[in-house]
Design an enzyme around this catalytic site. Structure first.
Site, mmCIF file in Angstrom:
data_model
loop_
_atom_site.group_PDB
_atom_site.id
_atom_site.type_symbol
_atom_site.label_atom_id
_atom_site.label_comp_id
_atom_site.label_asym_id
_atom_site.label_seq_id
_atom_site.Cartn_x
_atom_site.Cartn_y
_atom_site.Cartn_z
ATOM 1 C CD GLU A 1 -10.890 10.706 24.452
ATOM 2 O OE1 GLU A 1 -10.152 11.123 24.299
ATOM 3 O OE2 GLU A 1 -11.283 9.458 24.716
ATOM 4 C CG HIS B 1 -9.193 -2.931 4.303
ATOM 5 N ND1 HIS B 1 -8.563 -2.808 3.090
ATOM 6 C CD2 HIS B 1 -8.099 -3.429 5.154
ATOM 7 C CE1 HIS B 1 -7.194 -2.871 3.102
ATOM 8 N NE2 HIS B 1 -6.939 -3.244 4.009
ATOM 9 C CG HIS C 1 -4.242 0.211 6.680
ATOM 10 N ND1 HIS C 1 -5.470 0.385 6.800
ATOM 11 C CD2 HIS C 1 -3.915 -0.740 6.008
ATOM 12 C CE1 HIS C 1 -6.056 -0.482 6.465
ATOM 13 N NE2 HIS C 1 -4.988 -1.579 5.995
ATOM 14 C CG HIS D 1 -6.604 -5.048 9.271
ATOM 15 N ND1 HIS D 1 -6.089 -6.209 8.505
ATOM 16 C CD2 HIS D 1 -6.321 -4.217 8.213
ATOM 17 C CE1 HIS D 1 -5.482 -5.931 7.318
ATOM 18 N NE2 HIS D 1 -5.566 -4.710 7.109
ATOM 19 C CD GLU E 1 -3.012 -1.550 2.202
ATOM 20 O OE1 GLU E 1 -2.643 -1.049 3.283
ATOM 21 O OE2 GLU E 1 -4.161 -1.857 1.885
#
Length: 286
Positions: free
Chosen positions: A170, A211, A140, A142, A116
């Site tokens: 918050e 994803h 990134h 999961h 990626e």
């Protein structure tokens, strides 16, 4: 200076390990990248090699030409970064057009940067521009509860943002600009990179349907903390939706406005709508 003796490398390794300990990185899931400062890049030159062949990035990022990045490797496991960072991460240099990269350090057992990489670099280019060079981290992961929500909530920025904001006071302070949502797309390619970079023009969080999550920040603590906050909010919402699809009480639009005033943040009005009966029917679990 050796790469692994630097503050940025130590922060990079810690962020990978923190994410694994949260349960966000099964097998080889997730990836991390950090854009080095010119001073950091200069400090490690003696530890870099000149042997790496130039490889196409798969996209063009002229705004990052000549810059250096520390990134996780493709197919590598986040749980192993802390055990052997030189085998599981690398430092890459971009060419003077921002079209190719070469590995200058790391991946000593072979391999290439995360698949990626185009998404990371396109979003680094956007965040460098819109934050006046402040943001340096793209992460990134999961994130379990956030992924779960993409199966039951409409994939709309306004609804995801509002629902996440309502789960903890918050939240609108930590991510006042809201979150963006990308429909399901094949990961690792240019299309998802383009879609995400459009969202990163206005958000620091992009949720990838079914994803995971994609976050940007100035440093590792800020970026990890942002993802952690969004995922904690998603966890609360998952628990609420497991009990009911209609909340008895919540934070109202006017209360959000009062919060914004006291904490000196700007909350976009597009997220502060009054909920109608139609809103609840849109994502009813019935």
């Amino acid at each position: 200076m050796k790469v692994l003796d630097t503050k940025f490398a130590k922060g990079f390794i810690k962020c990978c390990d923190d994410g694994f300990r949260q349960g966000w990185h099964e097998r080889n899931g997730g990836n991390l990248s950090y854009r080095l400062t010119p001073e950091e890049a200069a400090s490690i030159q003696d530890d870099l090699n000149e042997d790496g062949a130039w490889q196409p990035i798969g996209t063009s990022v002229p705004g990052l030409a000549g810059e250096y990045f520390m990134v996780t490797g493709s197919g590598k496991y986040m749980r192993n970064v802390i055990l052997d960072p030189a085998a599981n991460t690398c430092v890459v240099e971009l060419d003077d057009k921002g079209e190719n990269y070469r590995i200058r350090w790391g991946l000593v057992e072979g391999g290439r940067p995360t698949s990626e990489l185009p998404s990371h670099l396109m979003n680094h280019e956007v965040k460098k521009r819109v934050t006046a060079n402040r943001h340096r981290v793209i992460y990134h992961a999961h994130t379990t509860n956030t992924i779960a929500l993409t199966f039951v909530l409409p994939l709309k920025d306004e609804i995801f943002t509002r629902e996440l904001w309502e789960m903890a006071t918050e939240c609108p302070v930590v991510f006042p600009e809201g979150v963006g949502v990308v429909d399901w797309m094949v990961p690792g390619g240019r299309d998802i990179a383009v879609a995400t970079s459009k969202l990163m023009e206005q958000y620091n969080v992009a949720i990838w349907a079914h994803h995971g999550m994609f976050c940007s920040g100035a440093d590792f603590d800020e970026t990890f903390g942002l993802m952690h906050t969004v995922e904690k909010s998603a966890e609360i919402l998952v628990k609420v939706l497991s009990m009911t699809d209609r909340k008895r009480q919540t934070i109202t639009p006017d209360e959000f406005r009062a919060l914004a005033k006291d904490f000196h943040v700007t909350l976009p009005e597009k997220f502060l709508f009054e909920k109608s009966e139609h809103y609840y029917k849109d994502y009813s679990l019935d």
